[in-house]
Design a protein around this motif. Structure first.
Motif, PDB file in Angstrom:
ATOM      1  N   ARG A 559       0.953  -1.290  -0.128  1.00  0.00           N
ATOM      2  CA  ARG A 559       0.225  -0.160   0.054  1.00  0.00           C
ATOM      3  C   ARG A 559       1.010   1.379  -0.015  1.00  0.00           C
ATOM      4  O   ARG A 559       0.505   2.056  -0.607  1.00  0.00           O
ATOM      5  CB  ARG A 559      -0.852  -0.080   1.283  1.00  0.00           C
ATOM      6  CG  ARG A 559      -1.861   0.981   1.107  1.00  0.00           C
ATOM      7  CD  ARG A 559      -3.028   1.106   2.400  1.00  0.00           C
ATOM      8  NE  ARG A 559      -2.394   1.380   3.419  1.00  0.00           N
ATOM      9  CZ  ARG A 559      -2.440   0.679   4.597  1.00  0.00           C
ATOM     10  NH1 ARG A 559      -2.991  -0.525   4.631  1.00  0.00           N
ATOM     11  NH2 ARG A 559      -1.919   0.959   5.851  1.00  0.00           N
ATOM     12  N   LEU A 560       1.854   1.413   0.696  1.00  0.00           N
ATOM     13  CA  LEU A 560       2.727   2.535   1.019  1.00  0.00           C
ATOM     14  C   LEU A 560       3.514   2.783  -0.569  1.00  0.00           C
ATOM     15  O   LEU A 560       3.651   3.939  -1.062  1.00  0.00           O
ATOM     16  CB  LEU A 560       3.877   2.307   1.962  1.00  0.00           C
ATOM     17  CG  LEU A 560       3.316   2.555   3.378  1.00  0.00           C
ATOM     18  CD1 LEU A 560       4.560   1.945   4.248  1.00  0.00           C
ATOM     19  CD2 LEU A 560       3.022   3.981   3.805  1.00  0.00           C
ATOM     20  N   SER A 561       3.954   1.511  -0.966  1.00  0.00           N
ATOM     21  CA  SER A 561       4.630   1.505  -2.150  1.00  0.00           C
ATOM     22  C   SER A 561       3.762   2.194  -3.565  1.00  0.00           C
ATOM     23  O   SER A 561       4.078   3.110  -4.037  1.00  0.00           O
ATOM     24  CB  SER A 561       5.056   0.073  -2.849  1.00  0.00           C
ATOM     25  OG  SER A 561       5.798   0.403  -3.744  1.00  0.00           O
ATOM     26  N   MET A 562       2.670   1.819  -3.419  1.00  0.00           N
ATOM     27  CA  MET A 562       1.460   2.131  -4.570  1.00  0.00           C
ATOM     28  C   MET A 562       1.035   3.812  -4.397  1.00  0.00           C
ATOM     29  O   MET A 562       1.273   4.366  -5.395  1.00  0.00           O
ATOM     30  CB  MET A 562       0.194   1.552  -4.194  1.00  0.00           C
ATOM     31  CG  MET A 562      -0.987   1.691  -5.202  1.00  0.00           C
ATOM     32  SD  MET A 562      -2.574   1.072  -4.903  1.00  0.00           S
ATOM     33  CE  MET A 562      -2.905   2.128  -3.267  1.00  0.00           C
ATOM     34  N   LYS A 563       1.017   4.143  -3.112  1.00  0.00           N
ATOM     35  CA  LYS A 563       0.636   5.644  -2.690  1.00  0.00           C
ATOM     36  C   LYS A 563       1.871   6.280  -3.025  1.00  0.00           C
ATOM     37  O   LYS A 563       1.881   7.609  -3.573  1.00  0.00           O
ATOM     38  CB  LYS A 563       0.477   5.758  -1.149  1.00  0.00           C
ATOM     39  CG  LYS A 563      -1.099   5.117  -0.888  1.00  0.00           C
ATOM     40  CD  LYS A 563      -1.449   5.617   0.365  1.00  0.00           C
ATOM     41  CE  LYS A 563      -2.787   4.890   0.928  1.00  0.00           C
ATOM     42  NZ  LYS A 563      -3.305   5.299   1.896  1.00  0.00           N
ATOM     43  N   ILE A 596      11.216   4.094   5.674  1.00  0.00           N
ATOM     44  CA  ILE A 596      10.171   3.902   6.361  1.00  0.00           C
ATOM     45  C   ILE A 596      10.448   2.355   6.902  1.00  0.00           C
ATOM     46  O   ILE A 596      10.330   1.573   6.223  1.00  0.00           O
ATOM     47  CB  ILE A 596       8.836   3.883   5.417  1.00  0.00           C
ATOM     48  CG1 ILE A 596       8.603   5.317   4.847  1.00  0.00           C
ATOM     49  CG2 ILE A 596       7.593   3.530   6.272  1.00  0.00           C
ATOM     50  CD1 ILE A 596       7.427   5.492   4.320  1.00  0.00           C
ATOM     51  N   THR A 597       9.943   2.340   8.113  1.00  0.00           N
ATOM     52  CA  THR A 597      10.183   0.863   8.647  1.00  0.00           C
ATOM     53  C   THR A 597       8.824   0.374   8.966  1.00  0.00           C
ATOM     54  O   THR A 597       7.860   1.389   9.659  1.00  0.00           O
ATOM     55  CB  THR A 597      11.143   0.980  10.150  1.00  0.00           C
ATOM     56  OG1 THR A 597      12.284   1.414   9.862  1.00  0.00           O
ATOM     57  CG2 THR A 597      11.244  -0.561  10.735  1.00  0.00           C
ATOM     58  N   VAL A 598       8.461  -0.710   8.653  1.00  0.00           N
ATOM     59  CA  VAL A 598       7.174  -1.454   8.873  1.00  0.00           C
ATOM     60  C   VAL A 598       7.370  -2.185   9.897  1.00  0.00           C
ATOM     61  O   VAL A 598       8.190  -3.186   9.689  1.00  0.00           O
ATOM     62  CB  VAL A 598       6.482  -1.915   7.530  1.00  0.00           C
ATOM     63  CG1 VAL A 598       5.192  -2.511   7.890  1.00  0.00           C
ATOM     64  CG2 VAL A 598       6.373  -0.941   6.437  1.00  0.00           C
ATOM     65  N   ASP A 599       6.757  -2.057  11.269  1.00  0.00           N
ATOM     66  CA  ASP A 599       6.701  -3.225  12.169  1.00  0.00           C
ATOM     67  C   ASP A 599       5.514  -3.563  12.704  1.00  0.00           C
ATOM     68  O   ASP A 599       4.512  -3.435  12.282  1.00  0.00           O
ATOM     69  CB  ASP A 599       7.820  -2.707  13.212  1.00  0.00           C
ATOM     70  CG  ASP A 599       7.302  -1.142  13.777  1.00  0.00           C
ATOM     71  OD1 ASP A 599       5.902  -0.835  13.561  1.00  0.00           O
ATOM     72  OD2 ASP A 599       8.190  -0.525  14.326  1.00  0.00           O
ATOM     73  N   PHE A 600       5.440  -4.303  13.933  1.00  0.00           N
ATOM     74  CA  PHE A 600       4.409  -4.834  14.287  1.00  0.00           C
ATOM     75  C   PHE A 600       3.309  -3.619  15.109  1.00  0.00           C
ATOM     76  O   PHE A 600       2.185  -3.831  14.957  1.00  0.00           O
ATOM     77  CB  PHE A 600       4.501  -5.772  15.498  1.00  0.00           C
ATOM     78  CG  PHE A 600       5.059  -7.078  14.962  1.00  0.00           C
ATOM     79  CD1 PHE A 600       4.289  -8.037  14.361  1.00  0.00           C
ATOM     80  CD2 PHE A 600       6.507  -7.356  15.079  1.00  0.00           C
ATOM     81  CE1 PHE A 600       4.785  -9.107  13.572  1.00  0.00           C
ATOM     82  CE2 PHE A 600       6.948  -8.695  14.866  1.00  0.00           C
ATOM     83  CZ  PHE A 600       6.329  -9.374  14.009  1.00  0.00           C
TER      84      PHE A 600
END
Length: 656
Positions: A559-563, A596-600
């Motif tokens: 989702r982040l990549s698409m935006k 951007i870090t994606v975590d729990f």
């Protein structure tokens, strides 16, 4: 070799930087599996993206901001065009040959290399610290005689330094004298070299299957723009001044390519031709906007004194004192500096050097180079010249094309001039196939010469004029063929040939200099380099780093990549098994400014950490806030410090 330091005070080790650039595929030698060809390079994905972003910023900074007319002209150029422009006869460098080994040198580079080596030897003999390129020195030791540490007389040192400061001012004869005076030899074999000879740098070819139309690969984009002048003037509704611009490949058959991307045989140029009315002092309506811009200037007088000491001065003062010839030239010098700083060039490593009289083309009124300091020394990256009306004039005279501006005068003007009448009935039979050539020579006669010839015609009943390419080069005309009288005419339309201010950018040189200016390494991890590109030109703007391969992270990354894509921001996902710290470090080498870090926690509340490449500081906020911060950072609307002040700081993970 120049000593170049990073923003952290480290000395730039070129061998380490170039290893990084080739390993990370910024650029590499072309045809490498066949052994490569000197002076030809290919760009990999990050190099292509960096170059495209520099060009995009150039278009916005110049073409859009100045409302320029962009053209894309052909690279293949007929011989006749470049003969008329002077390139066939004069577009040359001076080369020397070692008669024993057959090795070829560019004469000015050979003199520089030998004298600089002697000065290094002098410093070593005096016990002074000398910074050298270790890789280059190692190669020299394999096939060259070592430069011994020899102390020179102070007067000789001063003389060498003065020669080096003026090296661009020497022609072939001057270089020959230097080679003889200082016993300049092949630094590899210590053998003598022959006197310099001119070598034309253009690649010659044939156009068409019959090979009866000689041509060249263009050495610059300028000639295509000049030949399009009349069409562009019509497109611009006859409004002056205006500028054309062109971005494209040019070619120069360099004698001895060296210094990586700094001296190559095929390269990208971005050139502007600003057409201006020569009357009125070449004023610029927007000069007041840049007049307080401070430039570091190296004038020709300082160079001739044997010094390279620059002076910081506002462009307003430089123009008002006459150091820079006119406002339009000064305006573009300031705008060139603004562009270079915008893409990330280090201001302390930028200067503007004025061409010395011997360097300038005979038709130029003034010329300055924007030079950038690299580990190779000061490198010319942008030339900005006042080319006067030369190019349009020679093409107009050769072809008869109306490469002029015609504008209605507010008040009719009375003009007294010497006019020539030709008896066409007698003229044609007399000169036959040479008639047009003779007539063109007559029309080109100046008013002063017409006045003199009128008196000679009255006195002797005949005159003689120079006509190139006809008979002996002299043509006799008598009273039966020609009449010269002084008459008054009323001029309702003013016709003039515009002057041209030409900023010319070598994109490859700028790109390489930017790489050196952006490079540094962290004290705690000197093995890994960092490229601190401004966000606007960075190949990739954002690295998306999931904490692990956990299935719940994948949709968030997608989702982040698409935006980011929809916002026009280049991003990349690194979901490898390496630690977050290592993943960030290897993308620091690519110059990626943000991560951007994606975590729990992201899965729970849709918040993410945003990392800054240079400081490694992080903030944490919602997806919308993070994406908005990235957009404003890339667009230059905010700095990282601005973002840190308004978003909560995060002091969690970045582990090796």
């Amino acid at each position: 070799m120049a000593t170049l330091t990073t923003k952290t005070g480290q000395v730039v080790d070129r061998s380490i930087l170039e290893s990084l650039l080739r390993r990370r595929l910024f650029y590499f030698p072309a045809f490498e599996v066949y052994g490569g060809v000197s002076g030809l390079y290919d760009y990999g994905p990050p190099g292509c993206a960096l170059q495209a972003n520099i060009i995009d910023l150039w278009r916005k900074h110049f073409i859009l901001e100045e409302d320029m007319l962009e053209v894309d002209t052909t690279m293949l150029t007929p011989h006749e065009v470049l003969k008329t422009s002077g390139h066939v006869d004069k577009f040359a460098d001076w080369m020397c040959k070692d008669p024993k080994t057959g090795e070829i040198f560019r004469a000015d580079h050979l003199v520089e290399e030998v004298l600089e080596a002697r000065l290094r030897g002098d410093k070593e003999a005096r016990g002074q610290q000398v910074q050298v390129d270790e890789e280059k020195e190692a190669k020299k030791k394999k096939k060259a005689k070592d430069t011994k540490a020899v102390k020179l007389d102070d007067a000789v040192v001063a003389e060498y330094e003065e020669v080096l400061a003026q090296i661009d001012n020497y022609d072939g004869e001057g270089l020959a004298e230097l080679i003889k005076k200082y016993d300049i030899r092949n630094p590899r074999t210590d053998g003598p070299v022959l006197p310099p000879v001119a070598f034309n740098l253009m690649f010659q070819t044939s156009i068409g299957p019959s090979s009866n139309m000689p041509g060249y690969l263009r050495p610059e984009t300028a000639q295509g723009q000049f030949l399009s002048f009349q069409k562009l003037l019509d497109f611009n509704q006859q409004q002056m001044p205006f500028a054309s611009a062109s971005i494209g490949k040019s070619f120069r058959n360099e004698i001895s390519p060296r210094s990586g991307l700094l001296r190559v045989r095929e390269f990208l140029m971005a050139e502007i031709e600003h057409f201006v009315d020569p009357e009125g002092g070449k004023k610029h309506p927007r000069f007041h906007e840049v007049q307080d811009e401070v430039l570091s200037l190296l004038s020709r007088d300082v160079q001739l004194s044997g010094s390279t000491q620059t002076e910081d001065m506002t462009i307003g003062k430089a123009v008002s004192t006459g150091l820079v010839d006119n406002e339009t030239l000064g305006y573009f010098l300031a705008r060139i500096q603004m562009f270079l700083l915008k893409i990330g060039v280090d201001r302390s490593k930028l200067r503007f050097r004025q061409h010395m009289l011997n360097e300038m083309a005979h038709y130029a009124a003034d010329c300055w180079d924007a030079e950038l300091l690299t580990s190779y020394g000061w490198i010319e990256c942008v030339g900005c010249a006042d080319r006067s009306a030369y190019d349009l004039t020679v093409h107009k005279n050769k072809t008869g094309a109306p490469l002029v501006v015609r504008e209605t005068r507010a008040e009719p003007l009375k003009v007294e001039e010497w006019q020539i009448d030709i008896d066409k009935k007698k003229f044609g039979p007399r000169f036959k196939k040479d008639g047009k050539t003779v007539e063109a020579a007559i029309e080109a006669l100046s008013q002063d010469l017409r006045e003199k010839l009128a008196l000679d015609l009255e006195k002797d009943g005949k005159i003689e004029i120079d006509v190139e390419g006809v008979g002996s080069g002299k043509v006799e005309l008598d009273k039966d063929l020609i009449k010269i009288e002084k008459r008054t005419r009323i001029e309702h339309v003013r016709e003039y040939t515009p002057n041209v201010i030409e900023p010319s950018f070598g994109i490859g040189r700028i790109l390489y200099s930017l790489l050196e200016h952006s490079y540094w390494s962290r004290p705690e991890d000197e093995a890994r380099g960092v490229l601190s590109f401004p966000p606007a030109v960075a190949p990739t703007k954002v690295l998306l780093v999931p904490l692990s391969n956990h299935e719940s992270f994948r949709p968030l990354c997608q989702r982040l990549s698409m935006k980011l894509r929809r916002a026009g921001i280049a991003s990349k996902v690194d979901d490898s098994s390496a630690s977050i710290g290592k993943r960030y470090a290897r993308n620091d080498e690519l110059g990626t400014p943000f991560g951007i870090t994606v975590d729990f926690q992201s899965v729970k509340d849709n918040t993410f950490t945003l990392r800054d490449r240079d400081t490694t500081k992080q903030v944490r906020a919602s997806e919308e806030e993070i994406l908005q911060a990235i957009k404003s950072l890339v667009d230059g609307e905010e700095t990282w410090e601005d973002v840190r002040k308004r978003l909560p700081e995060f002091t969690g993970q970045e582990l090796d």
